[in-house]
Design a protein around this motif. Structure first.
Motif, PDB file in Angstrom:
ATOM      1  N   GLU A 191       1.038  -1.167  -0.080  1.00 43.04           N
ATOM      2  CA  GLU A 191      -0.020  -0.093   0.138  1.00 43.04           C
ATOM      3  C   GLU A 191       0.889   1.228  -0.074  1.00 43.04           C
ATOM      4  O   GLU A 191       0.587   2.133  -0.515  1.00 43.04           O
ATOM      5  CB  GLU A 191      -0.885   0.114   1.162  1.00 43.04           C
ATOM      6  CG  GLU A 191      -1.948  -0.959   1.342  1.00 43.04           C
ATOM      7  CD  GLU A 191      -3.090  -0.830   0.190  1.00 43.04           C
ATOM      8  OE1 GLU A 191      -3.309   0.346  -0.264  1.00 43.04           O
ATOM      9  OE2 GLU A 191      -3.214  -1.798  -0.712  1.00 43.04           O
ATOM     10  N   HIS A 192       1.987   1.233   0.780  1.00 47.50           N
ATOM     11  CA  HIS A 192       2.889   2.316   0.511  1.00 47.50           C
ATOM     12  C   HIS A 192       3.400   2.613  -0.744  1.00 47.50           C
ATOM     13  O   HIS A 192       3.688   3.789  -0.907  1.00 47.50           O
ATOM     14  CB  HIS A 192       3.771   2.040   1.740  1.00 47.50           C
ATOM     15  CG  HIS A 192       3.403   2.364   3.207  1.00 47.50           C
ATOM     16  ND1 HIS A 192       3.163   3.672   3.524  1.00 47.50           N
ATOM     17  CD2 HIS A 192       3.049   1.508   4.196  1.00 47.50           C
ATOM     18  CE1 HIS A 192       2.513   3.507   4.858  1.00 47.50           C
ATOM     19  NE2 HIS A 192       2.605   2.045   5.359  1.00 47.50           N
ATOM     20  N   ILE A 193       3.829   1.557  -1.192  1.00 51.91           N
ATOM     21  CA  ILE A 193       4.340   1.669  -2.810  1.00 51.91           C
ATOM     22  C   ILE A 193       3.436   2.402  -3.605  1.00 51.91           C
ATOM     23  O   ILE A 193       3.648   3.121  -4.500  1.00 51.91           O
ATOM     24  CB  ILE A 193       4.791   0.172  -3.075  1.00 51.91           C
ATOM     25  CG1 ILE A 193       5.901  -0.326  -2.444  1.00 51.91           C
ATOM     26  CG2 ILE A 193       5.215   0.194  -4.442  1.00 51.91           C
ATOM     27  CD1 ILE A 193       6.259  -1.801  -2.651  1.00 51.91           C
ATOM     28  N   LYS A 194       2.246   1.816  -3.659  1.00 52.63           N
ATOM     29  CA  LYS A 194       1.274   2.358  -4.381  1.00 52.63           C
ATOM     30  C   LYS A 194       0.962   4.154  -4.165  1.00 52.63           C
ATOM     31  O   LYS A 194       0.886   4.820  -5.085  1.00 52.63           O
ATOM     32  CB  LYS A 194      -0.034   1.537  -4.285  1.00 52.63           C
ATOM     33  CG  LYS A 194      -0.175   0.530  -4.720  1.00 52.63           C
ATOM     34  CD  LYS A 194      -1.509  -0.388  -4.840  1.00 52.63           C
ATOM     35  CE  LYS A 194      -1.927  -0.960  -3.621  1.00 52.63           C
ATOM     36  NZ  LYS A 194      -3.155  -1.684  -3.893  1.00 52.63           N
ATOM     37  N   ILE A 195       0.707   4.185  -2.842  1.00 54.94           N
ATOM     38  CA  ILE A 195       0.683   5.940  -2.462  1.00 54.94           C
ATOM     39  C   ILE A 195       1.831   6.609  -2.889  1.00 54.94           C
ATOM     40  O   ILE A 195       1.601   7.571  -3.573  1.00 54.94           O
ATOM     41  CB  ILE A 195       0.570   5.671  -0.917  1.00 54.94           C
ATOM     42  CG1 ILE A 195      -0.701   5.219  -0.501  1.00 54.94           C
ATOM     43  CG2 ILE A 195       0.907   7.299  -0.505  1.00 54.94           C
ATOM     44  CD1 ILE A 195      -0.624   5.053   1.152  1.00 54.94           C
TER      45      ILE A 195
END
Length: 582
Positions: free
Chosen positions: A10-14
């Protein structure tokens, strides 16, 4: 949910700037065949996974070389329909940019293996020239939309194919990153994702459309399954099933396969809105902390079906009508010629495990990696068909090929090519082999724990002897095998299912429904080939002696008390083994 609770993906996508990450920089780096680790999560949205040849790992490590990095790339192909021109281009790309073979997937699309990093961009650019992309073929978005391929009703199939395109385009991610990075088009304004937002979905999402009595797409294995309701030869709407998904994790009983639950009926006017809203419910409420618990099936089981109806009503005023009656009879592909209601003909060809290649006189392809009949020029034969065929090709959910809409005056020409290349030799194989499917597994899939595509044909040969000796060689039994429990070949819908546990070892599952409407259950764990054959022999012999007229194998093993029935995914791990042992 706070940032600290989000999973690393999720952090990568953000941080990705609408899926761009540093992919462009990675493609330009000629010092390595790989891309950055974080970017491997993002490139899935573009249809490809980074892999390496596991057969060569030890050798390359000993030589102090980096792994033989390569990429598996899938195309987005709603309902698996291509023209002859598109087939020829797809074939050409396999030889120019991949390993010279094609893999038909169980989601009705093509998959390339052995694509080097430097070939990713030209492959996608060349595919785009014939109207094909890979946007959303993988990743945390809606993936390739499936639809019934068997052509019993030509006009109805066209209508359902149109629905697959409509849904696929509506749910495709909209960022211009695909065009900028791979098609090298200039930026055009600000990005906006009206359905997915900046973080997309918590996990992958799958949709399929089935036309009863055919369940050739395993409609209940999808996050959303649309069951076409036909009255007086007219499509009047869809029953909507939600919450299907095959993936699980060995040893983790909190994970399980689940079949979709039918929640109601929607008219054609309301279907797209209902589908979009269900996707948004998963976007807003799916688990973004634990990816093993992030599929729509867990969101549904955590909250209940009643909550789904409440959400549909509160968010969009959608009130589904009671589900209409329907009946599925099978989930395989009838082989051979069939005449459509428009007077055209359709030929379904058996492609074992979906691997399209030319096999040499020793029965091998791609340096001995793949095996088939000696001298079988399957890839060449299909290429020659594509040159003369004026209709379309349809890929099935069982990784077979339909040469569709052959005009009556062209049938003899098609038959001549089919005979010349032996493309209908699938009829020489057993019904057992026709009903078997395997995932790719070794040597490229990073998740594989055991062989699958390269081993299942050999195991089927040995099971064929058992059924022949038992006097039921023409009895179809659905066999599925995967190298791990992620479920790409839908093993938990096999009347006999094999799931890799370690090299040469498999979990054996029994009891799925022949129509794809019931899960199987674990019967024996971590057994090798000798144990598999020893376990199956008496069961198959008992089935041959005691089955009722028309009774499928999966139904028999439950009725005979050999395995407990799985009534819901939540109970998949209960009563494991025989009912008596449990």
């Amino acid at each position: 949910m706070s940032d600290k609770e989000l999973s690393p993906v999720e952090h990568i996508k953000i941080a990705s700037n609408y899926l761009r990450g540093t992919i462009a920089d990675g493609l330009a780096d000629e010092l390595t065949g790989s891309i950055a680790e974080d970017d491997t999560q993002l490139t899935k949205f573009y249809g490809f996974y980074q892999q390496d040849d596991r057969d060569l790992r030890s050798e390359r490590k000993a030589s102090k070389l980096e792994p033989h990095y390569q990429f598996m790339l899938r195309l987005r192909l709603p309902a698996g329909v291509v023209t002859g021109e598109q087939w020829l281009k797809i074939d050409d790309l396999a030889h120019r940019y991949a390993n010279g073979t094609l893999r038909l997937t169980t989601r009705q699309t093509f998959q390339y293996h052995g694509v080097l990093k430097k070939h990713l961009r030209p492959l996608l650019q060349d595919a785009y020239q014939v109207g094909i992309d890979a946007r959303g073929a993988c990743g945390d978005v809606n993936r390739n939309v499936m639809a019934t391929a068997n052509p019993d009703l030509s006009a109805l199939h066209r209508e359902v194919h149109d629905w697959s395109i409509k849904i696929s385009e509506h749910l495709a991610w909209k960022s211009r990153a695909y065009e900028e990075i791979f098609l090298q088009q200039p930026p055009q304004g600000e990005d906006h994702e009206p359905i997915y937002g900046t973080t997309y979905l918590p996990r992958k999402f799958k949709i399929a459309i089935a036309i009863p009595p055919e369940n050739d797409v395993d409609v209940f294995a999808n996050d959303i399954g649309l069951i076409a309701i036909v009255e007086n030869d007219t499509l009047v709407g869809f029953n909507i099933a939600i919450g299907g998904g095959m993936g699980s994790t060995h040893g983790d009983e909190a994970t399980y396969p689940r079949l979709g639950s039918v929640i109601g009926f929607a008219t054609p006017e309301n279907t797209l809105e209902a589908v979009e809203e269900l996707v948004k419910i998963q976007r807003d409420h799916g688990d973004r902390s634990n990816r093993k618990h992030a599929r729509f099936k867990y969101t549904i089981d955590d909250h209940g079906l009643g909550w789904i109806h409440e959400q549909l009503d509160e968010r969009a005023g959608i009130k589904l009508k009671p589900a209409r009656e329907y009946k599925f009879e099978r989930n395989g592909d009838p082989l051979g010629w069939a005449e459509g209601d428009n007077g055209n003909w359709h030929l379904t060809l058996f492609i074992e495990n979906g691997r399209i290649a030319d096999f040499d006189d020793n029965g091998t392809a791609h340096y001995g990696q793949y095996h088939g009949p000696a001298g079988y020029k399957l890839m060449t034969g299909l290429r020659e068909l594509a040159k003369i065929h004026s209709g379309e090709f349809r890929l099935t959910g069982n990784h077979n090929v339909i040469v569709a809409n052959v005009k009556p005056e062209d049938k003899a020409k098609v038959e001549a090519l089919v005979e010349h290349y032996g493309l209908d030799d699938g009829h020489k194989y057993s019904t057992l082999r026709h009903s078997a499917m395997a995932c790719v597994a070794f040597p490229t899939c990073a998740l594989a724990m055991a062989e699958s595509e390269r081993y299942l044909p050999e195991l089927v040969t040995k099971i064929e002897k058992i059924v022949t000796d038992a006097g039921i060689k023409d009895q179809p039994i659905v066999i599925r095998m995967t190298g791990c429990p992620n479920g790409c070949a839908r093993p938990f819908l096999g009347e006999i299912g094999f799931v890799g546990k370690a090299p040469g070892k498999y979990n054996l599952y029994l009891g799925a429904g022949f129509d794809g409407a019931r899960l199987n259950k674990l019967y024996r764990e971590n057994i090798d080939e000798q144990e598999i054959l020893a376990e199956l022999t008496p069961i198959i012999e008992q089935y041959a002696a005691e089955r009722e007229a028309g009774e499928p194998f999966g139904d028999f093993v439950i009725r005979a008390g050999i395995i407990a029935e799985t009534t819901e995914g939540r109970f998949f791990h209960e009563n494991v083994g025989s009912p008596e042992a449990a």
